[in-house]
Enzyme design. Structure first.
Site, PDB file in Angstrom:
ATOM      1  N   ASN A   1       0.770  -1.250   0.045  1.00 52.33           N
ATOM      2  CA  ASN A   1       0.164   0.061  -0.087  1.00 52.33           C
ATOM      3  C   ASN A   1       0.458   1.545   0.099  1.00 52.33           C
ATOM      4  O   ASN A   1       1.380   1.838   0.793  1.00 52.33           O
ATOM      5  CB  ASN A   1      -0.916   0.104   1.601  1.00 52.33           C
ATOM      6  CG  ASN A   1      -1.410   1.007   1.190  1.00 52.33           C
ATOM      7  OD1 ASN A   1      -1.550   1.933   0.237  1.00 52.33           O
ATOM      8  ND2 ASN A   1      -2.217   1.249   2.814  1.00 52.33           N
TER       9      ASN A   1
ATOM     10  N   LYS B   1       0.674   4.446  -0.575  1.00 55.67           N
ATOM     11  CA  LYS B   1      -0.523   5.423  -0.115  1.00 55.67           C
ATOM     12  C   LYS B   1      -0.560   7.276  -0.684  1.00 55.67           C
ATOM     13  O   LYS B   1      -0.195   6.710  -2.102  1.00 55.67           O
ATOM     14  CB  LYS B   1       0.230   5.615   1.770  1.00 55.67           C
ATOM     15  CG  LYS B   1      -0.364   4.403   2.534  1.00 55.67           C
ATOM     16  CD  LYS B   1      -0.040   4.808   4.021  1.00 55.67           C
ATOM     17  CE  LYS B   1       0.032   2.952   4.671  1.00 55.67           C
ATOM     18  NZ  LYS B   1       0.328   3.373   6.032  1.00 55.67           N
TER      19      LYS B   1
ATOM     20  N   HIS C   1      -9.519   1.118   5.013  1.00 57.81           N
ATOM     21  CA  HIS C   1      -8.620   1.409   5.635  1.00 57.81           C
ATOM     22  C   HIS C   1      -8.377   2.261   6.742  1.00 57.81           C
ATOM     23  O   HIS C   1      -8.822   3.187   6.928  1.00 57.81           O
ATOM     24  CB  HIS C   1      -7.267   2.084   4.889  1.00 57.81           C
ATOM     25  CG  HIS C   1      -5.418   1.714   5.267  1.00 57.81           C
ATOM     26  ND1 HIS C   1      -5.201   2.858   6.401  1.00 57.81           N
ATOM     27  CD2 HIS C   1      -5.150   0.884   4.915  1.00 57.81           C
ATOM     28  CE1 HIS C   1      -4.305   2.892   6.485  1.00 57.81           C
ATOM     29  NE2 HIS C   1      -3.919   1.411   5.464  1.00 57.81           N
TER      30      HIS C   1
ATOM     31  N   GLU D   1      -6.066   4.616   7.718  1.00 56.23           N
ATOM     32  CA  GLU D   1      -6.560   6.172   7.447  1.00 56.23           C
ATOM     33  C   GLU D   1      -7.853   6.749   6.445  1.00 56.23           C
ATOM     34  O   GLU D   1      -8.132   7.625   6.483  1.00 56.23           O
ATOM     35  CB  GLU D   1      -5.310   6.258   6.735  1.00 56.23           C
ATOM     36  CG  GLU D   1      -4.084   6.153   7.626  1.00 56.23           C
ATOM     37  CD  GLU D   1      -3.091   5.340   6.920  1.00 56.23           C
ATOM     38  OE1 GLU D   1      -2.721   5.396   5.106  1.00 56.23           O
ATOM     39  OE2 GLU D   1      -1.985   4.841   7.446  1.00 56.23           O
TER      40      GLU D   1
ATOM     41  N   GLU E   1      -4.873  -4.729  10.776  1.00 56.23           N
ATOM     42  CA  GLU E   1      -4.277  -3.357  11.140  1.00 56.23           C
ATOM     43  C   GLU E   1      -3.932  -2.747  12.452  1.00 56.23           C
ATOM     44  O   GLU E   1      -5.282  -2.027  12.637  1.00 56.23           O
ATOM     45  CB  GLU E   1      -3.638  -2.861   9.525  1.00 56.23           C
ATOM     46  CG  GLU E   1      -3.959  -2.885   8.325  1.00 56.23           C
ATOM     47  CD  GLU E   1      -3.401  -2.480   7.302  1.00 56.23           C
ATOM     48  OE1 GLU E   1      -2.170  -2.471   6.702  1.00 56.23           O
ATOM     49  OE2 GLU E   1      -3.972  -1.140   7.239  1.00 56.23           O
TER      50      GLU E   1
ATOM     51  N   GLY F   1       3.013   2.197  10.965  1.00 53.33           N
ATOM     52  CA  GLY F   1       3.522   3.721  10.858  1.00 53.33           C
ATOM     53  C   GLY F   1       4.327   4.042  11.615  1.00 53.33           C
ATOM     54  O   GLY F   1       4.907   5.233  11.810  1.00 53.33           O
TER      55      GLY F   1
ATOM     56  N   SER G   1       3.993  -1.918  10.763  1.00 59.48           N
ATOM     57  CA  SER G   1       5.038  -1.802  10.725  1.00 59.48           C
ATOM     58  C   SER G   1       5.496  -3.425  10.357  1.00 59.48           C
ATOM     59  O   SER G   1       7.305  -3.515  11.435  1.00 59.48           O
ATOM     60  CB  SER G   1       5.842  -1.127  12.337  1.00 59.48           C
ATOM     61  OG  SER G   1       4.765   0.084  12.445  1.00 59.48           O
TER      62      SER G   1
HETATM   63  P1  13P Z   1       3.127   0.630   7.656  1.00 56.89           P
HETATM   64  O1  13P Z   1       3.701  -0.874   7.299  1.00 56.89           O
HETATM   65  O2  13P Z   1       3.321   2.345   6.963  1.00 56.89           O
HETATM   66  O3  13P Z   1       3.319   0.219   9.412  1.00 56.89           O
HETATM   67  O4  13P Z   1       1.399   0.364   6.930  1.00 56.89           O
HETATM   68  C1  13P Z   1       0.740  -0.597   7.743  1.00 56.89           C
HETATM   69  C2  13P Z   1      -0.484   0.151   6.621  1.00 56.89           C
HETATM   70  O5  13P Z   1      -0.969   0.932   6.690  1.00 56.89           O
HETATM   71  C3  13P Z   1      -0.913  -0.714   5.293  1.00 56.89           C
HETATM   72  O6  13P Z   1      -1.786  -0.471   4.716  1.00 56.89           O
END
Ligand code: 13P
Length: 262
Positions: free
Chosen positions: A11, A13, A99, A101, A171, A177, A217
C-alpha cells in the site's frame, strides 16, 4: 497447518509521482522474481492517478494491481470519487476498503465501508477489507470487539459465495507507521478471533478459506515470525513497500513458511 496461499500487498498510500510509481513497480517485479510471484499473490496499491500507468508497467505479469479506495455508486454526480468499473477499466483486480486512514483521518463510517465493500465484491473486484483497533481501544481491552463490529458492519448480507473475492487485513492502528508491531502471539490471537467471526457470518468453509493479512510496521526483520502464525496469511505493507528490496524480502518471508503451498 494452513493451505491458504499467502497474499502480500504493498500500500503505497499518498506517495510516488507517476514516473516514480512506474519505476517502483518495475523494481518490485524484478526484485520478487518468478519464484516469489509463483508462491504468493502479490498486489501493488499505487495512488489512483498512477493506476493506469502502473498497469502498463505490470502488463500481464504475475504482480496484480489494486486501488486504495473506491466509491460504491456506479456513476453520477459524486465529484472526486472513483467507481468500481473505473478501477477495473484501469486494470485493477483488487481494492482496499476501510483502511484505518480512511476511517480515522478521512472520517469514513462503518456503514460507508460496508457500502463500498459490498459494491466492490458485487462488481467482481477482490476486496481487502481492513479492520483494527485504536490504541485507546486496545488499552481498554476492546480489540476483538472493535474488529467484530467492523467486520459485521462491512460484511452484513454477504454469503459464502463472496469468500473467493474477500481478504481481511488486520491492522492495529497504533502499529501503522509507528515502528511498533503487535507481537506474533497478539496478532495471532486477533486473527483467530476474526476467523471465528467470519465463520459466524459466512460459514465454516468460508472462514477456513478467507485469508487474513497482518499490517502495521511489517519489515524484513519481523515478517517471517508474523507469517509463521497459523492464522496469518501474509501482510499489508506500508512504508516497507516503498523500497523494492525490502518488499521483496517480505514476500520471500511469506513464501518460505514450510506450511505454505508451493
Ligand atoms: P506501515 O507498514 O507503514 O506501518 O503501514 C501499514 C499499512 O497501513 C498498510 O496498509
Amino acid at each position: 497447518m494452513s493451505d491458504r496461499r499467502p497474499i502480500i500487498g504493498g500500500n503505497w498510500k499518498m506517495n510516488t509521482t507517476l514516473a516514480g510509481a512506474r519505476d517502483l513497480a518495475q523494481a518490485v517485479v524484478q526484485a520478487i522474481g518468478q519464484d516469489g510471484a509463483r508462491q504468493a499473490d502479490v498486489v501493488l496499491f499505487p495512488p489512483f492517478v498512477s493506476l493506469a500507468g502502473v498497469a502498463g508497467t505490470l502488463g500481464d505479469g504475475p504482480v496484480a494491481l489494486g486501488a486504495q479506495d473506491v466509491y460504491h455508486e456506479s456513476d453520477g454526480a459524486f465529484t472526486g470519487e472513483i467507481s468500481c468499473a473505473m478501477l477495473a477499466d484501469c486494470g485493477c483486480g483488487y481494492v482496499l476498503t476501510g483502511h484505518s486512514e480512511r476511517r480515522h483521518v478521512i472520517g469514513e463510517s462503518d456503514d460507508l465501508v460496508g457500502l463500498k465493500t459490498r459494491a466492490a465484491i458485487a462488481s467482481g473486484l477482490h476486496v481487502i477489507l481492513c479492520v483494527g483497533e485504536l490504541l485507546e481501544e486496545r488499552e481498554a481491552g476492546q480489540t476483538d470487539a472493535v474488529n467484530e463490529r467492523q467486520l459485521r458492519a462491512a460484511l452484513a448480507g454477504l454469503g459464502p459465495d463472496a469468500a473467493p473475492r474477500l481478504t481481511i487485513a488486520y491492522e492495529p492502528v497504533w502499529a501503522i507507521g509507528t515502528g511498533k508491531t503487535a507481537t506474533p502471539a497478539d496478532a495471532q490471537a486477533a486473527h483467530a478471533r476474526i476467523r471465528q467471526v467470519l465463520g459466524e457470518l459466512m460459514g465454516d468453509a468460508a472462514s477456513t478459506s478467507i485469508r487474513i493479512q497482518y499490517g502495521g510496521s511489517v519489515k524484513p526483520a519481523n515478517a517471517a515470525e508474523l507469517f509463521g502464525q497459523p492464522d496469518i496469511d501474509g501482510g499489508l505493507i506500508g512504508g516497507a513497500s516503498l523500497k523494492a528490496e525490502d518488499f521483496a524480502s517480505i514476500v520471500r518471508a511469506a513464501c518460505s513458511d514450510p506450511a505454505r503451498p508451493r
